[in-house]
Design an enzyme around this catalytic site. Structure first.
Site, PDB file in Angstrom:
ATOM      1  N   GLY A 212      96.431 -51.137  26.838  1.00 42.69           N
ATOM      2  CA  GLY A 212      97.479 -52.119  26.583  1.00 42.69           C
ATOM      3  C   GLY A 212      96.910 -53.484  26.281  1.00 42.69           C
ATOM      4  O   GLY A 212      95.745 -53.767  26.590  1.00 42.69           O
ATOM      5  N   PRO A 214      96.073 -57.516  26.385  1.00 43.49           N
ATOM      6  CA  PRO A 214      95.679 -58.341  27.530  1.00 43.49           C
ATOM      7  C   PRO A 214      96.901 -58.937  28.228  1.00 43.49           C
ATOM      8  O   PRO A 214      97.858 -59.325  27.559  1.00 43.49           O
ATOM      9  CB  PRO A 214      94.844 -59.464  26.901  1.00 43.49           C
ATOM     10  CG  PRO A 214      94.408 -58.948  25.589  1.00 43.49           C
ATOM     11  CD  PRO A 214      95.454 -57.982  25.139  1.00 43.49           C
ATOM     12  N   GLY A 215      96.849 -58.980  29.523  1.00 44.72           N
ATOM     13  CA  GLY A 215      97.929 -59.611  30.277  1.00 44.72           C
ATOM     14  C   GLY A 215      99.153 -58.753  30.500  1.00 44.72           C
ATOM     15  O   GLY A 215     100.164 -59.219  31.007  1.00 44.72           O
ATOM     16  N   THR A 216      99.082 -57.474  30.124  1.00 45.57           N
ATOM     17  CA  THR A 216     100.251 -56.626  30.327  1.00 45.57           C
ATOM     18  C   THR A 216     100.295 -56.035  31.726  1.00 45.57           C
ATOM     19  O   THR A 216     101.212 -55.294  32.053  1.00 45.57           O
ATOM     20  CB  THR A 216     100.275 -55.465  29.318  1.00 45.57           C
ATOM     21  OG1 THR A 216      98.973 -54.892  29.263  1.00 45.57           O
ATOM     22  CG2 THR A 216     100.675 -55.946  27.948  1.00 45.57           C
ATOM     23  N   HIS A 434     105.248 -65.806   0.561  1.00 38.08           N
ATOM     24  CA  HIS A 434     105.236 -64.476   1.165  1.00 38.08           C
ATOM     25  C   HIS A 434     106.301 -64.367   2.267  1.00 38.08           C
ATOM     26  O   HIS A 434     107.130 -63.458   2.255  1.00 38.08           O
ATOM     27  CB  HIS A 434     103.831 -64.217   1.725  1.00 38.08           C
ATOM     28  CG  HIS A 434     103.655 -62.903   2.409  1.00 38.08           C
ATOM     29  ND1 HIS A 434     102.982 -61.859   1.839  1.00 38.08           N
ATOM     30  CD2 HIS A 434     104.059 -62.465   3.631  1.00 38.08           C
ATOM     31  CE1 HIS A 434     102.982 -60.835   2.665  1.00 38.08           C
ATOM     32  NE2 HIS A 434     103.626 -61.179   3.773  1.00 38.08           N
ATOM     33  N   GLU A 435     106.273 -65.334   3.180  1.00 39.32           N
ATOM     34  CA  GLU A 435     107.235 -65.278   4.292  1.00 39.32           C
ATOM     35  C   GLU A 435     108.663 -65.474   3.795  1.00 39.32           C
ATOM     36  O   GLU A 435     109.593 -64.834   4.281  1.00 39.32           O
ATOM     37  CB  GLU A 435     106.891 -66.317   5.359  1.00 39.32           C
ATOM     38  CG  GLU A 435     105.536 -66.112   6.037  1.00 39.32           C
ATOM     39  CD  GLU A 435     105.366 -64.734   6.671  1.00 39.32           C
ATOM     40  OE1 GLU A 435     106.373 -64.141   7.107  1.00 39.32           O
ATOM     41  OE2 GLU A 435     104.229 -64.231   6.693  1.00 39.32           O
ATOM     42  N   ASP A 511     101.747 -55.553   6.543  1.00 38.00           N
ATOM     43  CA  ASP A 511     103.076 -55.128   6.101  1.00 38.00           C
ATOM     44  C   ASP A 511     103.006 -53.738   5.504  1.00 38.00           C
ATOM     45  O   ASP A 511     103.825 -52.873   5.795  1.00 38.00           O
ATOM     46  CB  ASP A 511     103.599 -56.061   4.995  1.00 38.00           C
ATOM     47  CG  ASP A 511     103.819 -57.468   5.502  1.00 38.00           C
ATOM     48  OD1 ASP A 511     103.974 -57.636   6.721  1.00 38.00           O
ATOM     49  OD2 ASP A 511     103.843 -58.391   4.665  1.00 38.00           O
TER      50      ASP A 511
HETATM   51  P1  ADP Z   1      95.523 -57.069  32.214  1.00 45.61           P
HETATM   52  O1  ADP Z   1      94.632 -56.458  33.226  1.00 45.61           O
HETATM   53  O2  ADP Z   1      96.385 -56.085  31.496  1.00 45.61           O
HETATM   54  O3  ADP Z   1      94.870 -58.021  31.268  1.00 45.61           O
HETATM   55  P2  ADP Z   1      96.576 -58.365  34.525  1.00 45.61           P
HETATM   56  O4  ADP Z   1      96.905 -57.205  35.365  1.00 45.61           O
HETATM   57  O5  ADP Z   1      95.316 -59.093  34.822  1.00 45.61           O
HETATM   58  O6  ADP Z   1      96.590 -57.962  32.985  1.00 45.61           O
HETATM   59  O7  ADP Z   1      97.808 -59.368  34.540  1.00 45.61           O
HETATM   60  C1  ADP Z   1      97.659 -60.736  34.772  1.00 45.61           C
HETATM   61  C2  ADP Z   1      98.793 -61.257  35.613  1.00 45.61           C
HETATM   62  O8  ADP Z   1     100.015 -61.199  34.886  1.00 45.61           O
HETATM   63  C3  ADP Z   1      99.039 -60.442  36.846  1.00 45.61           C
HETATM   64  O9  ADP Z   1      98.224 -60.855  37.899  1.00 45.61           O
HETATM   65  C4  ADP Z   1     100.508 -60.728  37.129  1.00 45.61           C
HETATM   66  O10 ADP Z   1     100.662 -61.940  37.804  1.00 45.61           O
HETATM   67  C5  ADP Z   1     101.089 -60.873  35.751  1.00 45.61           C
HETATM   68  N1  ADP Z   1     101.711 -59.619  35.293  1.00 45.61           N
HETATM   69  C6  ADP Z   1     101.327 -58.884  34.241  1.00 45.61           C
HETATM   70  N2  ADP Z   1     102.127 -57.807  34.084  1.00 45.61           N
HETATM   71  C7  ADP Z   1     103.028 -57.850  35.079  1.00 45.61           C
HETATM   72  C8  ADP Z   1     104.116 -57.003  35.465  1.00 45.61           C
HETATM   73  N3  ADP Z   1     104.429 -55.901  34.773  1.00 45.61           N
HETATM   74  N4  ADP Z   1     104.835 -57.366  36.536  1.00 45.61           N
HETATM   75  C9  ADP Z   1     104.524 -58.467  37.232  1.00 45.61           C
HETATM   76  N5  ADP Z   1     103.517 -59.296  36.929  1.00 45.61           N
HETATM   77  C10 ADP Z   1     102.760 -59.014  35.855  1.00 45.61           C
HETATM   78 ZN    ZN Z   2     104.201 -60.119   5.432  1.00 49.89          ZN
END
Ligand code: ADP
Ligand code: ZN
Length: 621
Positions: A212, A214-216, A434-435, A511
Site C-alpha cells: 500500500g 506510504p502512510g496508509t 491538456h487539463e 491517461d
Molecule cells: P505506513 O507504514 O503504511 O507508511 P503507518 O502505519 O506508519 O503507515 O501510518 C502512519 C500513521 O498514520 C499511523 O501511526 C497512524 O497514526 C496514521 N494512520 C494511518 N492509517 C491509519 C488508519 N487506518 N487508522 C488510523 N490511523 C492511521
Molecule cells: Zn491527462
C-alpha cells in the site's frame, strides 16, 4: 490551553530517520576532534621554535646573530640571539653552496646531521598516527554500541538495530481497512496458540506482505496484529539492513531470526522490504552484492525455520512490482494483503479515531471533512487532526471547530502540492490545454462525474496537472455508457493536445494506460462488447502483480483467435471514444481557448469559475 488537544501519535518515520542521523552526528563529532588534534600536534611541533624564512636566516648570519646551527638536507635548526635573548629557530634549507663559507666567516658553530633518526621517524611517522587512529576507533565503537549496537561487532549478535516491543495497539485503532484486517485475522489466531491452530487444521502462514501507499497504516496494522495476539513485535527497516558494510546485512538477518526464535510466538516486521527485495533482474547497472546477499540470507532463513514455532514475518512495501518474485513463493510471503488508500467512509472512521482525545466543537462534521479530503491517507488525516488542534490552541478557542479543520486541510493540501516545482512556459501551456480538454469533455458528457477543480500545479513527480472530478454519490454499479464516458474524458487531454499543437506529448501516458485498462475491462470482464458478448475472459484485479511468476494477470485460457477479437474490440472502443473527445473539443474550441488561458493565468480553476466559463458568462474577463 493544555495539551488535551493533542493526539500523541508520533509519526514513526521520525524514529527511522533518527537512527541514521545519530550515526552521522557521531561521525561528524569525531571528525572534528580528529582535525583539532592534528592541528594541535602540528602547532606543538612548531611552537618552541621560531620559523624563519631563509632570507631572514641569511640576514641574521650576516649580522653575526646566529650562534650555532645544524644543517640537514631538509632544514636548518639552531640558536640565534635577538635583543639579548637566545632563541631557537628552524628554517627550510635551500640549495645554497655559499652557505658553509659564510657560516665559517661569521664564526657560527655548525655541524651536519642526517635529516631524521630512525627513532623519531618511527614515533612521528607510525606510532603516533596509529595510536591516534586507534583512540578514535575505540571511542567510536564505544559510542556506537550505545546508539545502535556496536559498529564493529559484526555477526556477534551484539548490535540490536531492530526495535523490540509489545505493542498495545489493537485492530480498533486501525480505522477502515476492514478487508485487510479480515485477512490478517487468522494470523492472529495462529499466534495466539500455534499448536491449537495447527491441530484444528489451519494453514500455517509464514510471511505476510502488506502492500500500500506510504502512510496508509501498514506499520500500524502489523503492530495491531501483534497487539491483538499479545506477542512481541520486532521491527526493522529494509534500508537499515544494508546501510553500512558488506556482509553486515546478511548477519543482521541471521541475528534477527535467532532472536525471533527465542521470542516466539512473535512478529518480525520488515518495513520497506523493497530496499533488499528488489528484483535481481532489475538492478541491471550495478549489481549490488550486499543487497543480494542480504536477500538470499532472508530467503534462506524463511525457508529454514519451522512454522510451528510461531514466528510470522510481516513486510511492507509500496512498490510490489519491483520485488523479486522469489519472495512470493509458497512458504515465504505467500499471503499478500492490500492496504488501500481509504475511501470516504474509511477517512471518516480514521478521523474519528484520531479525534478521540481532543475536545470538539458542536459544529464539527467528520463526514464533511472526509468529503473534503479525497486521496488523503491515514497519516495525512492524523496530521490534519493535529494541525487543527494546534490552530485551536493558537486561537485560544475552547474546542476544535470546523474552521480549524478547514484551515488544517488547506495547509495539508498546500504541502502536497509542491508549488516549487518549476515547469517551462511552453510545457505549462501544453498542460493547461491538456487539463482543459479533460474538463470540457467531462462537462459535455452526462455519464461523467462533474468537474470539481482543475489545476496545473504539479503534485508529486508524475502528474503535471490534474482535473478533479467529484462523484455526486458513491456508486457501486457503473453502466456501460458511464464507462464509455469516463474513457472519453480520459482521452480529452490528448485530444486537446492534438487539436491545438498538431502534435502529442508523453504527458498523456497515464491517461492512456488507464483508458486501456477500462477498455479491456469492458471487453473482457464485464461482457459489454458486442462481438464477444457475455463470457468473462479475465478475472478482476486481485492477483495482477503478485504471483510468484512475476507480474501477470490471471487469464482464462483464450484461443489465439479470441485474443485477436479482444484486441480489435479494445482498440475499436478506444478509437470511438477518442474521436468523440476530439469532436466535442472541436465543437467547443472557443471554450477550450478560454479555459486554458484562465488556467494558465491562475493555475487553479474551481467549480464555479469553470461553470461560468462553460456557460459563456465571462464578459468581464
Ligand atoms: P505506513 O507504514 O503504511 O507508511 P503507518 O502505519 O506508519 O503507515 O501510518 C502512519 C500513521 O498514520 C499511523 O501511526 C497512524 O497514526 C496514521 N494512520 C494511518 N492509517 C491509519 C488508519 N487506518 N487508522 C488510523 N490511523 C492511521
Ligand atoms: Zn491527462
Amino acid at each position: 490551553m493544555s495539551n488535551q488537544f493533542f493526539n500523541n501519535k508520533i509519526d514513526q518515520n521520525d524514529n527511522k530517520k533518527n537512527r541514521t542521523n545519530n550515526a552521522i552526528k557521531f561521525f561528524l563529532v569525531y571528525a572534528a576532534i580528529a582535525i583539532f588534534m592534528i592541528y594541535m600536534y602540528q602547532s606543538f611541533l612548531s611552537s618552541q621554535k621560531t620559523t624563519l624564512s631563509y632570507s631572514k636566516f641569511k640576514q641574521l648570519v650576516l649580522q653575526d646573530k646566529v650562534k650555532s646551527c645544524t644543517l640537514s638536507d631538509k632544514y636548518i635548526k639552531g640558536v640565534f640571539t635577538e635583543d639579548g635573548s637566545r632563541k631557537k629557530f628552524i628554517t627550510i634549507a635551500v640549495n645554497d653552496p655559499d652557505l658553509v663559507k659564510q657560516l665559517q666567516k661569521h664564526n657560527v658553530d655548525f655541524s651536519g646531521t642526517v635529516s631524521n633518526t630512525w627513532l623519531t621517524n618511527l614515533i612521528l611517522g607510525w606510532i603516533l598516527p596509529f595510536g591516534f587512529l586507534f583512540f578514535i576507533w575505540w571511542l567510536m565503537s564505544k559510542k556506537m554500541k550505545g546508539a545502535s549496537g556496536g559498529l564493529f561487532g559484526f555477526g556477534k549478535g551484539r548490535y540490536k538495530i531492530y526495535t523490540h516491543e509489545r505493542p498495545d495497539v489493537k485492530f480498533s485503532d486501525v480505522a477502515g481497512e476492514d478487508e485487510a484486517k479480515q485477512e490478517i485475522e487468522d494470523v492472529v489466531d495462529f499466534l495466539k496458540d500455534p499448536v491449537k491452530f495447527q491441530r484444528l487444521g489451519g494453514r500455517m502462514p509464514k510471511g505476510v506482505l502488506l502492500v500500500g501507499a506510504p502512510g496508509t497504516g501498514k506499520t500500524l496494522l502489523a503492530k495491531a496484529t501483534a497487539g491483538e495476539a499479545n506477542v512481541p513485535f520486532l521491527s526493522i527497516s529494509g534500508s537499515e539492513f544494508i546501510e553500512m558494510f558488506v556482509g553486515v546485512g546478511a548477519s543482521r538477518v541471521r541475528d534477527m531470526f535467532s532472536e525471533a526464535k527465542k521470542l516466539a510466538p512473535c512478529i518480525v516486521f520488515i518495513d520497506e522490504i523493497d530496499a533488499i527485495g528488489k528484483s535481481r533482474a532489475m538492478g541491471v547497472v550495478t549489481s549490488n552484492d550486499e543487497r543480494e546477499q542480504t536477500l538470499n540470507q532472508l530467503l534462506a532463513e524463511m525457508d529454514g525455520f519451522d512454522s510451528t514455532i510461531g514466528v510470522i514475518i510481516m513486510a511492507a512495501t509500496n512498490r510490489p512490482e519491483v520485488l523479486d518474485p522469489a519472495l512470493m513463493r509458497p512458504g515465504r510471503f505467500d499471503k499478500q494483503v492490500v492496504v488501500d488508500k481509504p475511501d470516504v467512509k474509511g477517512r471518516e472512521a480514521i478521523l474519528k479515531v484520531h479525534a478521540k482525545d481532543i475536545v470538539l466543537g458542536d459544529d464539527v462534521d467528520f463526514e464533511k471533512i472526509a468529503h473534503l479530503t479525497p486521496g488523503f491517507v491515514g497519516a495525512d488525516l492524523a496530521n490534519v487532526v493535529n494541525e487543527a488542534a494546534l490552530l485551536a490552541v493558537k486561537d485560544n478557542s475552547d474546542a476544535v471547530h470546523m474552521n480549524h479543520f478547514e484551515e488544517a486541510i488547506e495547509r495539508q493540501i498546500a504541502g502536497l502540492q509542491k508549488k516549487n516545482r518549476v515547469i517551462r512556459g511552453d510545457e505549462k501551456k501544453r498542460v493547461s490545454y491538456h487539463e482543459s480538454g479533460h474538463a470540457i469533455v467531462a462537462y459535455m458528457l452526462p455519464g461523467a462525474d462533474p468537474v470539481h477543480k482543475i489545476s496545473i500545479i504539479p503534485r508529486g513527480l508524475a502528474a503535471l496537472g490534474y482535473t478533479q472530478q467529484l462523484p455526486t454519490e458513491e456508486k457501486y454499479l457503473i453502466t456501460k455508457s458511464e464507462m464509455l464516458d469516463k474513457l472519453t474524458v480520459l482521452f480529452g487531454g490528448r485530444a486537446a493536445e492534438e487539436i491545438i499543437f498538431k502534435d502529442v506529448s508523453t504527458g498523456a501516458q497515464n491517461d492512456l494506460s488507464r483508458a486501456t485498462d477500462i477498455a479491456r475491462a469492458i471487453v473482457t470482464q464485464f461482457g459489454m462488447s458486442e462481438k464477444l458478448g457475455l463470457p468473462v475472459f479475465e478475472k478482476p484485479g486481485a492477483s495482477k502483480y503478485l504471483t510468484s511468476e512475476g507480474i501477470v494477470t490471471e487469464k482464462e485460457n483464450i484461443s489465439e483467435k479470441t485474443q485477436e477479437i479482444i484486441d480489435s474490440e479494445i482498440s475499436k472502443i478506444m478509437n470511438e471514444c477518442y474521436n468523440k473527445a476530439k469532436n466535442i473539443l472541436n465543437n467547443n474550441r472557443d471554450k477550450l481557448e478560454k479555459l486554458s488561458s484562465v488556467l494558465l493565468d491562475k493555475e487553479l480553476v474551481n467549480e464555479d469559475e469553470f461553470k461560468a466559463i462553460m456557460e459563456g458568462d465571462n464578459e468581464n474577463k
